[in-house]
Write a protein that holds these residues in place. Structure first.
Motif, PDB file in Angstrom:
ATOM      1  N   ASP A  47       0.829  -1.209   0.000  1.00  0.00           N
ATOM      2  CA  ASP A  47       0.000   0.000   0.000  1.00  0.00           C
ATOM      3  C   ASP A  47       0.862   1.258   0.000  1.00  0.00           C
ATOM      4  OD1 ASP A  47      -2.720   1.208   0.227  1.00  0.00           O
ATOM      5  OD2 ASP A  47      -1.841   2.026   2.066  1.00  0.00           O
ATOM      6  N   ALA A  48       2.001   1.209   0.706  1.00  0.00           N
ATOM      7  CA  ALA A  48       2.897   2.376   0.714  1.00  0.00           C
ATOM      8  C   ALA A  48       3.433   2.673  -0.687  1.00  0.00           C
ATOM      9  CB  ALA A  48       4.061   2.127   1.671  1.00  0.00           C
ATOM     10  N   LEU A  49       3.659   1.622  -1.477  1.00  0.00           N
ATOM     11  CA  LEU A  49       4.204   1.815  -2.825  1.00  0.00           C
ATOM     12  C   LEU A  49       3.163   2.360  -3.798  1.00  0.00           C
ATOM     13  CD1 LEU A  49       6.300  -1.481  -3.202  1.00  0.00           C
ATOM     14  CD2 LEU A  49       7.187   0.832  -2.789  1.00  0.00           C
ATOM     15  N   VAL A  50       1.947   1.823  -3.760  1.00  0.00           N
ATOM     16  CA  VAL A  50       0.963   2.168  -4.791  1.00  0.00           C
ATOM     17  C   VAL A  50       0.038   3.313  -4.389  1.00  0.00           C
ATOM     18  CG1 VAL A  50       1.015  -0.186  -5.706  1.00  0.00           C
ATOM     19  CG2 VAL A  50      -0.722   0.443  -4.007  1.00  0.00           C
ATOM     20  N   SER A  51       0.199   3.854  -3.185  1.00  0.00           N
ATOM     21  CA  SER A  51      -0.695   4.918  -2.712  1.00  0.00           C
ATOM     22  C   SER A  51      -0.014   6.279  -2.722  1.00  0.00           C
ATOM     23  CB  SER A  51      -1.183   4.604  -1.288  1.00  0.00           C
ATOM     24  OG  SER A  51      -1.949   3.428  -1.277  1.00  0.00           O
ATOM     25  N   GLN A  52      -0.829   7.317  -2.746  1.00  0.00           N
ATOM     26  CA  GLN A  52      -0.353   8.699  -2.684  1.00  0.00           C
ATOM     27  C   GLN A  52       0.179   8.997  -1.290  1.00  0.00           C
ATOM     28  OE1 GLN A  52      -0.669  11.350  -5.203  1.00  0.00           O
ATOM     29  NE2 GLN A  52       0.743  12.291  -3.731  1.00  0.00           N
ATOM     30  N   ARG A  53       1.284   9.738  -1.236  1.00  0.00           N
ATOM     31  CA  ARG A  53       1.821  10.231   0.017  1.00  0.00           C
ATOM     32  C   ARG A  53       2.174  11.717  -0.159  1.00  0.00           C
ATOM     33  NH1 ARG A  53      -0.180   6.321   1.545  1.00  0.00           N
ATOM     34  NH2 ARG A  53       0.668   4.606   2.795  1.00  0.00           N
ATOM     35  N   LEU A  54       2.350  12.406   0.944  1.00  0.00           N
ATOM     36  CA  LEU A  54       2.690  13.827   0.861  1.00  0.00           C
ATOM     37  C   LEU A  54       4.024  14.041   0.163  1.00  0.00           C
ATOM     38  CD1 LEU A  54       1.539  15.028   4.385  1.00  0.00           C
ATOM     39  CD2 LEU A  54       0.817  16.042   2.222  1.00  0.00           C
ATOM     40  N   TYR A  55       4.911  13.082   0.283  1.00  0.00           N
ATOM     41  CA  TYR A  55       6.257  13.241  -0.260  1.00  0.00           C
ATOM     42  C   TYR A  55       6.447  12.516  -1.600  1.00  0.00           C
ATOM     43  CZ  TYR A  55       6.646   8.670   2.007  1.00  0.00           C
ATOM     44  OH  TYR A  55       6.429   7.386   2.402  1.00  0.00           O
ATOM     45  N   LYS A  56       5.387  11.811  -2.112  1.00  0.00           N
ATOM     46  CA  LYS A  56       5.572  11.081  -3.366  1.00  0.00           C
ATOM     47  C   LYS A  56       4.227  10.798  -4.046  1.00  0.00           C
ATOM     48  CE  LYS A  56       5.182   6.250  -2.026  1.00  0.00           C
ATOM     49  NZ  LYS A  56       4.119   5.967  -2.998  1.00  0.00           N
ATOM     50  N   ASN A  57       4.278  10.515  -5.318  1.00  0.00           N
ATOM     51  CA  ASN A  57       3.107  10.079  -6.073  1.00  0.00           C
ATOM     52  C   ASN A  57       3.009   8.554  -6.033  1.00  0.00           C
ATOM     53  OD1 ASN A  57       2.216  12.658  -6.937  1.00  0.00           O
ATOM     54  ND2 ASN A  57       3.842  12.691  -8.491  1.00  0.00           N
ATOM     55  N   PRO A  58       1.826   8.000  -6.289  1.00  0.00           N
ATOM     56  CA  PRO A  58       1.700   6.537  -6.251  1.00  0.00           C
ATOM     57  C   PRO A  58       2.501   5.858  -7.356  1.00  0.00           C
ATOM     58  CG  PRO A  58      -0.303   7.554  -7.108  1.00  0.00           C
ATOM     59  CD  PRO A  58       0.538   8.668  -6.592  1.00  0.00           C
ATOM     60  N   MET A  59       3.009   4.686  -7.032  1.00  0.00           N
ATOM     61  CA  MET A  59       3.776   3.881  -7.972  1.00  0.00           C
ATOM     62  C   MET A  59       2.828   2.951  -8.728  1.00  0.00           C
ATOM     63  SD  MET A  59       6.878   1.311  -6.902  1.00  0.00           S
ATOM     64  CE  MET A  59       7.851   2.650  -6.180  1.00  0.00           C
ATOM     65  N   SER A  60       3.185   2.590  -9.939  1.00  0.00           N
ATOM     66  CA  SER A  60       2.364   1.650 -10.704  1.00  0.00           C
ATOM     67  C   SER A  60       2.464   0.255 -10.084  1.00  0.00           C
ATOM     68  CB  SER A  60       2.826   1.595 -12.158  1.00  0.00           C
ATOM     69  OG  SER A  60       4.101   0.966 -12.242  1.00  0.00           O
ATOM     70  N   PHE A  61       1.457  -0.572 -10.351  1.00  0.00           N
ATOM     71  CA  PHE A  61       1.479  -1.926  -9.819  1.00  0.00           C
ATOM     72  C   PHE A  61       2.615  -2.746 -10.428  1.00  0.00           C
ATOM     73  CE2 PHE A  61      -1.103  -4.632  -7.098  1.00  0.00           C
ATOM     74  CZ  PHE A  61      -1.826  -3.697  -6.390  1.00  0.00           C
ATOM     75  N   ASP A  62       2.920  -2.489 -11.678  1.00  0.00           N
ATOM     76  CA  ASP A  62       4.031  -3.213 -12.316  1.00  0.00           C
ATOM     77  C   ASP A  62       5.339  -2.939 -11.597  1.00  0.00           C
ATOM     78  OD1 ASP A  62       2.473  -4.412 -14.247  1.00  0.00           O
ATOM     79  OD2 ASP A  62       2.734  -2.786 -15.698  1.00  0.00           O
ATOM     80  N   MET A  63       5.559  -1.674 -11.254  1.00  0.00           N
ATOM     81  CA  MET A  63       6.784  -1.310 -10.542  1.00  0.00           C
ATOM     82  C   MET A  63       6.788  -1.902  -9.136  1.00  0.00           C
ATOM     83  SD  MET A  63       9.702   0.161 -10.723  1.00  0.00           S
ATOM     84  CE  MET A  63       9.551   1.179 -12.198  1.00  0.00           C
ATOM     85  N   ALA A  64       5.616  -1.879  -8.477  1.00  0.00           N
ATOM     86  CA  ALA A  64       5.521  -2.448  -7.134  1.00  0.00           C
ATOM     87  C   ALA A  64       5.817  -3.949  -7.163  1.00  0.00           C
ATOM     88  CB  ALA A  64       4.124  -2.198  -6.563  1.00  0.00           C
ATOM     89  N   MET A  65       5.315  -4.656  -8.172  1.00  0.00           N
ATOM     90  CA  MET A  65       5.577  -6.095  -8.279  1.00  0.00           C
ATOM     91  C   MET A  65       7.061  -6.364  -8.542  1.00  0.00           C
ATOM     92  SD  MET A  65       2.744  -7.680  -7.667  1.00  0.00           S
ATOM     93  CE  MET A  65       2.484  -6.348  -6.475  1.00  0.00           C
TER      94      MET A  65
END
Length: 446
Positions: free
Chosen positions: A368-386
């Motif tokens: 969830d940290a990888l694919v979700s929006q955070r104040l310091y970053k944009n969400p990552m794609s699922f392909d990148m997370a995998m």
């Protein structure tokens, strides 16, 4: 009568009918014995009478057999069976083969097995009437024998004296059979009432436990919402990870891993406990939690305190599910930042030293940290997370958990899409608010 009672007595009628069917069937043995004993010269019973008795037993057995085959004719079978038994005793008694005064109590006592007082009364009175008729017919047989050669002893006098005797004996049989039936009925009714009360009490207890459990779950969800008011993303993060934990755990089991551990009940506890895995962040200052940019080293070390803080806070959680949920929640809160290779924190556990719940929680947490929006970053794609999960296989994550994540990627990605669609507008609004907050704070500092 309750449905519970009706079911019991219906089943009892069926069971007793089977017993009486066997009794009627066994009566066919008697005429065979009569014929054999007559052939041996021990009795003097005609072959035609033996054949009549045998045919009577055979017809009765066939009728009762077919009546017992249908659920709808069980009550009829009960009545017909008892009448056949009564007639059988009377037929034997009329010929003088048996002593009626001894045997006429058999059928009333059999009727007691049905635990029906009215039935026992009817059968007993019917039995008496038929026996009196039988004795009247028997008096004609006796008239032809030696008894009436006695002076002043007529057939009518013999019948009246025997009818009185039989009636008196029958009163005793009636009282005994009626008492047995009534007492049995009362005892069974009491027993069933107690069972019904127990079932009601168990049902009420289950409902209360279910309501209590639901209340506890609502409180836990409320805590998660409170946490969300403290940290923009943590509140939604625990909702996301709660869903991911359940999906990954079920996929693990489907893949044949930890089958004995991952029961439906345990997975449900994992899902609920996931709401509390970041509870320790309540003790982290809002300015750090909601910082727009990357953490400084000092801030990162401060963030690492939240597992231990969560473990302490959960000591105050009242026991839920006999403490099972509490133990799982503490494991998740304290160990979800441990890594499979031992390089995690706060203890540095390695491999199976890390509780299974925390290992699953770690995967859900990072995903969830990888694919979700955070104040310091944009969400990552699922392909990148995998791709990151594949790289961290055997280091950050247990290999079989990575396999499970890949196996259920479709489900996980589908849930992520739903979360983004639901939260996008609110996320943007909150994100802008915190950015403005930190800009104003920086201006004040200068």
């Amino acid at each position: 009568m309750s449905v519970y009672d009706e079911i019991f007595f219906t089943e009892n009628i069926i069971n007793v009918n089977k017993i009486v069917e066997k009794i009627i069937f066994s009566t066919g043995i008697l005429p065979v014995c009569f014929y054999i004993f007559t052939a041996l010269g021990l009795w003097h019973i005609s072959t035609s009478y033996c054949l009549f008795i045998f045919c009577f037993s055979a017809v009765a057995s066939v009728i009762v057999y077919f009546l017992n085959r249908s659920q709808k004719t069980q009550v009829l079978s009960m009545i017909v069976s008892l009448l056949f038994c009564t007639l059988y005793v009377c037929v034997l008694g009329e010929s003088g083969i048996i002593n009626i005064s001894i045997v006429f109590g058999i059928v009333p006592f059999i009727s007691c097995l049905y635990y029906n007082m009215r039935l026992t009364q009817i059968i007993t009175i019917t039995n008496l009437a038929l026996i009196l008729v039988t004795n009247y017919l028997r008096s004609f047989t006796i008239m032809d024998n030696y008894l009436f050669t006695i002076e002043n002893f007529s057939r009518h006098r013999w019948y009246v004296s025997h009818a009185i005797s039989i009636s008196l004996e029958f009163i005793f049989v009636f009282l005994v059979s009626f008492s047995i039936s009534r007492r049995s009925k009362k005892s069974l009714q009491t027993m069933m009432d107690l069972m019904l009360e127990r079932d009601k009490a168990n049902k009420e207890l289950k409902e209360k436990n279910a309501n209590l459990m639901q209340t506890q779950m609502d409180i836990i969800k409320f805590v998660a919402e409170v946490l969300g008011s403290h940290d923009l993303f943590t509140g939604r993060h625990v909702i996301h990870t709660q869903k991911y934990v359940g999906i990954i755990a079920r996929q693990l089991r489907q893949n044949g891993c930890y089958i004995d551990v991952l029961t439906d009940e345990v997975i449900q506890l994992y899902e609920t406990a996931a709401f509390l895995h970041d509870i320790g962040k309540i003790h982290i200052p809002e300015g750090v939690l909601n910082k727009p940019g990357r953490f400084t080293e000092q801030e990162r070390e401060l963030m690492k305190v939240h597992p231990a803080e969560g473990n302490k806070l959960l000591d105050f959680l009242p026991p839920i599910k006999n403490g099972q949920l509490n133990a799982i929640a503490k494991d998740m809160a304290f160990y979800h930042h441990e890594k499979w290779d031992g390089s995690g924190y706060p203890v540095g556990l390695k491999g199976n030293e890390i509780p299974l719940s925390a290992r699953i929680m770690a995967a859900a947490d990072v995903l969830d940290a990888l694919v979700s929006q955070r104040l310091y970053k944009n969400p990552m794609s699922f392909d990148m997370a995998m791709k990151i999960f594949e790289e961290e296989r055997g280091t950050h994550f247990e290999p079989c958990i990575v396999d499970a994540v890949f196996s259920c990627r479709g489900q996980l990605e589908s849930e992520d899409v739903k979360f983004k669609e639901k939260e996008s507008a609110e996320n943007e609004k909150e994100l802008n608010w915190w950015k403005e907050y930190h800009e104003k704070l920086a201006q004040l500092s200068t």
